[in-house]
Design an enzyme around this catalytic site. Structure first.
Site, mmCIF file in Angstrom:
data_model
loop_
_atom_site.group_PDB
_atom_site.id
_atom_site.type_symbol
_atom_site.label_atom_id
_atom_site.label_comp_id
_atom_site.label_asym_id
_atom_site.label_seq_id
_atom_site.Cartn_x
_atom_site.Cartn_y
_atom_site.Cartn_z
ATOM 1 N N LYS A 208 0.826 -1.209 0.000
ATOM 2 C CA LYS A 208 0.000 0.000 0.000
ATOM 3 C C LYS A 208 0.861 1.261 0.000
ATOM 4 O O LYS A 208 0.652 2.162 -0.804
ATOM 5 C CB LYS A 208 -0.935 0.044 1.230
ATOM 6 C CG LYS A 208 -1.877 -1.136 1.351
ATOM 7 C CD LYS A 208 -2.834 -0.976 2.535
ATOM 8 C CE LYS A 208 -2.174 -1.028 3.909
ATOM 9 N NZ LYS A 208 -1.569 -2.311 4.258
ATOM 10 N N ARG B 98 -9.523 1.090 8.816
ATOM 11 C CA ARG B 98 -9.112 -0.281 9.120
ATOM 12 C C ARG B 98 -10.155 -1.003 9.962
ATOM 13 O O ARG B 98 -9.917 -2.142 10.362
ATOM 14 C CB ARG B 98 -7.803 -0.240 9.917
ATOM 15 C CG ARG B 98 -6.551 -0.528 9.099
ATOM 16 C CD ARG B 98 -5.388 -0.405 10.061
ATOM 17 N NE ARG B 98 -4.205 -1.084 9.677
ATOM 18 C CZ ARG B 98 -3.136 -0.481 9.147
ATOM 19 N NH1 ARG B 98 -3.168 0.790 8.850
ATOM 20 N NH2 ARG B 98 -2.052 -1.177 8.903
ATOM 21 N N ARG C 214 11.257 -1.443 10.847
ATOM 22 C CA ARG C 214 10.160 -1.027 11.725
ATOM 23 C C ARG C 214 10.030 -1.957 12.923
ATOM 24 O O ARG C 214 10.127 -3.169 12.781
ATOM 25 C CB ARG C 214 8.840 -1.014 10.940
ATOM 26 C CG ARG C 214 8.621 0.257 10.167
ATOM 27 C CD ARG C 214 7.441 0.159 9.237
ATOM 28 N NE ARG C 214 6.204 -0.330 9.890
ATOM 29 C CZ ARG C 214 5.024 -0.342 9.300
ATOM 30 N NH1 ARG C 214 4.900 0.104 8.070
ATOM 31 N NH2 ARG C 214 3.962 -0.795 9.932
ATOM 32 N N ARG D 93 -0.708 -8.659 13.219
ATOM 33 C CA ARG D 93 -1.293 -7.682 12.298
ATOM 34 C C ARG D 93 -2.140 -8.374 11.235
ATOM 35 O O ARG D 93 -3.177 -7.860 10.831
ATOM 36 C CB ARG D 93 -0.181 -6.828 11.664
ATOM 37 C CG ARG D 93 0.399 -5.829 12.672
ATOM 38 C CD ARG D 93 1.789 -5.372 12.299
ATOM 39 N NE ARG D 93 1.831 -4.570 11.103
ATOM 40 C CZ ARG D 93 2.923 -4.410 10.347
ATOM 41 N NH1 ARG D 93 4.047 -5.038 10.675
ATOM 42 N NH2 ARG D 93 2.890 -3.647 9.300
HETATM 43 P P1 AMP Z 1 0.862 0.784 8.771
HETATM 44 O O1 AMP Z 1 2.075 1.591 8.547
HETATM 45 O O2 AMP Z 1 -0.306 1.229 7.938
HETATM 46 O O3 AMP Z 1 1.113 -0.697 8.661
HETATM 47 O O4 AMP Z 1 0.405 1.042 10.287
HETATM 48 C C1 AMP Z 1 1.263 0.699 11.359
HETATM 49 C C2 AMP Z 1 0.478 0.583 12.655
HETATM 50 O O5 AMP Z 1 -0.128 1.855 12.960
HETATM 51 C C3 AMP Z 1 -0.678 -0.399 12.652
HETATM 52 O O6 AMP Z 1 -0.273 -1.740 12.898
HETATM 53 C C4 AMP Z 1 -1.532 0.154 13.778
HETATM 54 O O7 AMP Z 1 -0.982 -0.137 15.059
HETATM 55 C C5 AMP Z 1 -1.397 1.656 13.568
HETATM 56 N N1 AMP Z 1 -2.437 2.140 12.623
HETATM 57 C C6 AMP Z 1 -2.243 2.637 11.367
HETATM 58 N N2 AMP Z 1 -3.412 2.959 10.779
HETATM 59 C C7 AMP Z 1 -4.375 2.655 11.680
HETATM 60 C C8 AMP Z 1 -5.801 2.732 11.671
HETATM 61 N N3 AMP Z 1 -6.475 3.179 10.598
HETATM 62 N N4 AMP Z 1 -6.465 2.336 12.792
HETATM 63 C C9 AMP Z 1 -5.808 1.887 13.880
HETATM 64 N N5 AMP Z 1 -4.481 1.757 13.941
HETATM 65 C C10 AMP Z 1 -3.759 2.132 12.865
#
Ligand code: AMP
Length: 206
Positions: free
Chosen positions: A13, A88, A152, A163
């Site tokens: 993404k 999400r 990360r 996740r």
């Molecule tokens: P990502 O970089 O999109 O994989 O997001 C990393 C982490 O940020 C996720 O595993 C969640 O802990 C948090 N996070 C990101 N977007 C959301 C969302 N829309 N709702 C809740 N937690 C989020």
């Protein structure tokens, strides 16, 4: 163009959103990036988010929804935006619907089978200076940036499996929600980044 990207962690993404925003001239709004920036800055939001993120859990809806509403109300998002990693959960999708005065144009669903996800995530590295995302095997970084690459904290095998569980349990239910509105464009996320970009362009007709 108001669009969102949905897909499991490691589906590409972030990589694809970064490739497409320039062409579409809309801001790339990544909630994951916003939370990581808050963690780095040590703000109260960052402290709250970090505890959830490190375990691979979601940050609570009320926190996330407030953050996104504020962001999409800013001037640069009035002509369109690309949301990456939001919504999400079903409550997030419903809150977004309510907050928008114009409907979404497209929901791109990047599909990658679970058995490919863990390998993609564990080998993922990013360059803090340029924001570029690499993979040690599938998209090897140039030697000169190798020393500064970051892994990360939630890109471990354990957090990744959590996740994935969260994705199937809490995020996947938003797919029928958007399918009911006729917005979902399913795109095969397996292949090179260039191949996937082409598929998304074809799906969007842009
Ligand atoms: P990502 O970089 O999109 O994989 O997001 C990393 C982490 O940020 C996720 O595993 C969640 O802990 C948090 N996070 C990101 N977007 C959301 C969302 N829309 N709702 C809740 N937690 C989020």
């Amino acid at each position: 163009m108001r669009m969102i990207f949905i897909g499991p962690p490691g589906a590409g993404k972030g990589t694809q959103a970064a490739r497409l925003v320039e062409r579409l001239a809309i801001p790339h709004i990544s909630t994951g990036d916003m939370f990581r920036a808050a963690v780095k800055a040590g703000t109260p939001l960052g402290k709250q988010a970090k505890a959830c993120m490190d375990k691979g859990e979601l940050v609570p809806d009320e926190v996330t929804i407030g953050l996104v509403k504020e962001r999409i109300a800013q001037a640069d998002a009035q002509e369109g935006f690309m949301l990456d990693g939001f919504p999400r959960t079903l409550p997030q999708a419903e809150a977004l619907d309510e907050a928008l005065d114009q409907p979404l144009d497209a929901v791109v669903l990047l599909e990658v089978p679970d058995d490919l996800i863990v390998e993609r995530i564990v080998g993922r590295r990013s360059d803090p200076e340029t924001g570029a995302i690499y993979h040690l095997k599938f998209n090897p970084p140039p030697a000169e940036v190798m020393g500064r690459l970051k892994h990360r904290a939630d890109d471990t095998e354990e957090a990744c499996r959590n996740r994935l569980g969260v994705y199937h349990g809490q995020t996947a239910p938003i797919i029928p929600f958007y399918e009911g509105k006729g917005l979902v464009k399913r795109v095969d996320g397996v292949g090179s980044a260039d191949e996937v970009t082409e598929r998304i362009r074809a799906a969007l007709g842009r």
